[in-house]
Design a protein around this motif. Structure first.
Motif, mmCIF file in Angstrom:
data_model
loop_
_atom_site.group_PDB
_atom_site.id
_atom_site.type_symbol
_atom_site.label_atom_id
_atom_site.label_comp_id
_atom_site.label_asym_id
_atom_site.label_seq_id
_atom_site.Cartn_x
_atom_site.Cartn_y
_atom_site.Cartn_z
ATOM 1 N N LYS A 179 0.832 -1.212 0.000
ATOM 2 C CA LYS A 179 0.000 0.000 0.000
ATOM 3 C C LYS A 179 0.866 1.262 0.000
ATOM 4 O O LYS A 179 0.366 2.373 -0.146
ATOM 5 C CB LYS A 179 -0.933 -0.011 1.219
ATOM 6 N N LYS A 180 2.191 1.078 0.182
ATOM 7 C CA LYS A 180 3.107 2.226 0.166
ATOM 8 C C LYS A 180 3.172 2.829 -1.225
ATOM 9 O O LYS A 180 3.027 2.125 -2.225
ATOM 10 C CB LYS A 180 4.527 1.772 0.537
ATOM 11 N N GLU A 181 3.427 4.144 -1.274
ATOM 12 C CA GLU A 181 3.713 4.797 -2.556
ATOM 13 C C GLU A 181 5.049 4.239 -3.035
ATOM 14 O O GLU A 181 6.054 4.325 -2.334
ATOM 15 C CB GLU A 181 3.842 6.310 -2.351
ATOM 16 N N VAL A 182 5.068 3.644 -4.211
ATOM 17 C CA VAL A 182 6.320 3.064 -4.706
ATOM 18 C C VAL A 182 6.473 3.365 -6.199
ATOM 19 O O VAL A 182 5.497 3.317 -6.952
ATOM 20 C CB VAL A 182 6.379 1.540 -4.398
ATOM 21 N N ALA A 183 7.686 3.699 -6.600
ATOM 22 C CA ALA A 183 7.974 3.997 -8.008
ATOM 23 C C ALA A 183 7.915 2.706 -8.823
ATOM 24 O O ALA A 183 8.060 1.607 -8.273
ATOM 25 C CB ALA A 183 9.361 4.635 -8.118
ATOM 26 N N PRO A 184 7.705 2.816 -10.148
ATOM 27 C CA PRO A 184 7.732 1.617 -10.990
ATOM 28 C C PRO A 184 9.056 0.850 -10.824
ATOM 29 O O PRO A 184 10.103 1.447 -10.608
ATOM 30 C CB PRO A 184 7.602 2.175 -12.407
ATOM 31 N N ARG A 185 8.969 -0.470 -10.893
ATOM 32 C CA ARG A 185 10.146 -1.327 -10.737
ATOM 33 C C ARG A 185 10.227 -2.309 -11.897
ATOM 34 O O ARG A 185 9.227 -2.922 -12.263
ATOM 35 C CB ARG A 185 10.052 -2.116 -9.429
ATOM 36 N N ILE A 186 11.420 -2.449 -12.455
ATOM 37 C CA ILE A 186 11.687 -3.470 -13.466
ATOM 38 C C ILE A 186 12.569 -4.531 -12.834
ATOM 39 O O ILE A 186 13.524 -4.230 -12.126
ATOM 40 C CB ILE A 186 12.369 -2.875 -14.715
ATOM 41 N N ASN A 187 12.215 -5.771 -13.098
ATOM 42 C CA ASN A 187 12.982 -6.918 -12.625
ATOM 43 C C ASN A 187 13.400 -7.718 -13.860
ATOM 44 O O ASN A 187 12.557 -8.074 -14.678
ATOM 45 C CB ASN A 187 12.078 -7.726 -11.688
ATOM 46 N N LEU A 188 14.691 -7.955 -14.015
ATOM 47 C CA LEU A 188 15.220 -8.739 -15.136
ATOM 48 C C LEU A 188 15.719 -10.064 -14.577
ATOM 49 O O LEU A 188 16.665 -10.094 -13.797
ATOM 50 C CB LEU A 188 16.368 -7.999 -15.823
ATOM 51 N N THR A 189 15.065 -11.171 -14.954
ATOM 52 C CA THR A 189 15.471 -12.476 -14.418
ATOM 53 C C THR A 189 16.115 -13.310 -15.529
ATOM 54 O O THR A 189 15.448 -13.669 -16.506
ATOM 55 C CB THR A 189 14.274 -13.226 -13.797
ATOM 56 N N PHE A 190 17.388 -13.586 -15.326
ATOM 57 C CA PHE A 190 18.147 -14.391 -16.289
ATOM 58 C C PHE A 190 18.130 -15.849 -15.846
ATOM 59 O O PHE A 190 18.353 -16.154 -14.677
ATOM 60 C CB PHE A 190 19.593 -13.885 -16.382
ATOM 61 N N ARG A 191 17.851 -16.734 -16.820
ATOM 62 C CA ARG A 191 17.771 -18.171 -16.560
ATOM 63 C C ARG A 191 18.425 -18.929 -17.712
ATOM 64 O O ARG A 191 18.613 -18.367 -18.781
ATOM 65 C CB ARG A 191 16.304 -18.651 -16.534
ATOM 66 N N LYS A 192 18.682 -20.221 -17.485
ATOM 67 C CA LYS A 192 19.114 -21.092 -18.584
ATOM 68 C C LYS A 192 18.020 -22.117 -18.815
ATOM 69 O O LYS A 192 17.660 -22.857 -17.910
ATOM 70 C CB LYS A 192 20.426 -21.792 -18.242
ATOM 71 N N ILE A 193 17.484 -22.130 -20.031
ATOM 72 C CA ILE A 193 16.456 -23.102 -20.399
ATOM 73 C C ILE A 193 17.117 -24.183 -21.241
ATOM 74 O O ILE A 193 17.832 -23.901 -22.210
ATOM 75 C CB ILE A 193 15.311 -22.417 -21.161
ATOM 76 N N ASN A 194 16.909 -25.436 -20.847
ATOM 77 C CA ASN A 194 17.533 -26.570 -21.563
ATOM 78 C C ASN A 194 16.684 -26.995 -22.748
ATOM 79 O O ASN A 194 15.504 -26.912 -22.735
ATOM 80 C CB ASN A 194 17.711 -27.755 -20.595
#
Length: 194
Positions: A179-194
């Motif tokens: 509920k806090k005022e929060v700025a936009p956030r980007i999350n970049l998740t790097f993975r290895k797909i077999n």
């Protein structure tokens, strides 16, 4: 580069609060907000289709696709910025990655519920490298069988969190609403797909 190691049973968790300096993180956040082809897909929850509570974009090396929660993600080609970040993350972590799932949390109402990244295509002990840009959000962990084991971390602008070892077998994680005022956030998740 200095890191914090979290001593969790059945898990390996390493946090680099200053992976990117503020100037680099600011520039990257601004560029990605404008240039990433963000989309909001529908997911099935308790038999109902609802809009995912965040925007996403998927990047992968040629010939790779990814399915989670019933969503088939169509890959974009890595941009120069994301490719450089992938390489920097690989260099620091010692692991190779071939995909990046980008998530945009526009405000405190955007979230990600409890889950583990334990899909078969990620292999036995998947390594997930997660870069945070923008608003600071609380990231929570809970053990799958021991209800007393819980942990949380405030993910800073420009930070990198690496989850590895048997963590995805034994722990779930989430980014809850706030509920806090929060700025936009980007999350970049790097993975290895077999």
């Amino acid at each position: 580069m200095k890191s914090e190691i979290f001593n969790l049973p059945d898990a390996e968790l390493e946090y680099f609060p200053n992976f990117l300096n503020t100037e680099k993180a600011d520039l990257l956040l601004d560029k990605l907000l404008k240039e990433v082809p963000w989309q909001q897909q529908n997911i099935k929850l308790f038999g109902k289709e609802i809009p995912q509570p965040r925007l996403t974009a998927f990047y992968a090396e040629q010939g790779i696709s990814y399915t989670y929660s019933g969503l088939q993600l169509k890959p974009n080609s890595f941009s120069t910025e994301l490719w450089k970040l992938k390489q920097a993350t690989e260099e620091l972590s010692g692991f190779d990655f071939n995909t990046c799932l980008a998530n945009l949390y526009r405000h405190g109402n955007d979230s990600m519920g409890w889950h583990a990244d334990d899909e078969k295509v990620l292999g036995k002990n998947p390594v997930i490298a997660s870069i945070s840009l923008g608003g600071i959000r609380r990231f929570q962990f809970k053990h799958k069988t021991n209800k007393d084991l819980k942990e949380s971390i405030e993910l800073q602008h420009g930070s990198l969190l690496i989850m590895k070892g048997s963590m995805q077998h034994f722990w779930k994680h989430q980014l809850p609403k706030t509920k806090k005022e929060v700025a936009p956030r980007i999350n970049l998740t790097f993975r290895k797909i077999n």
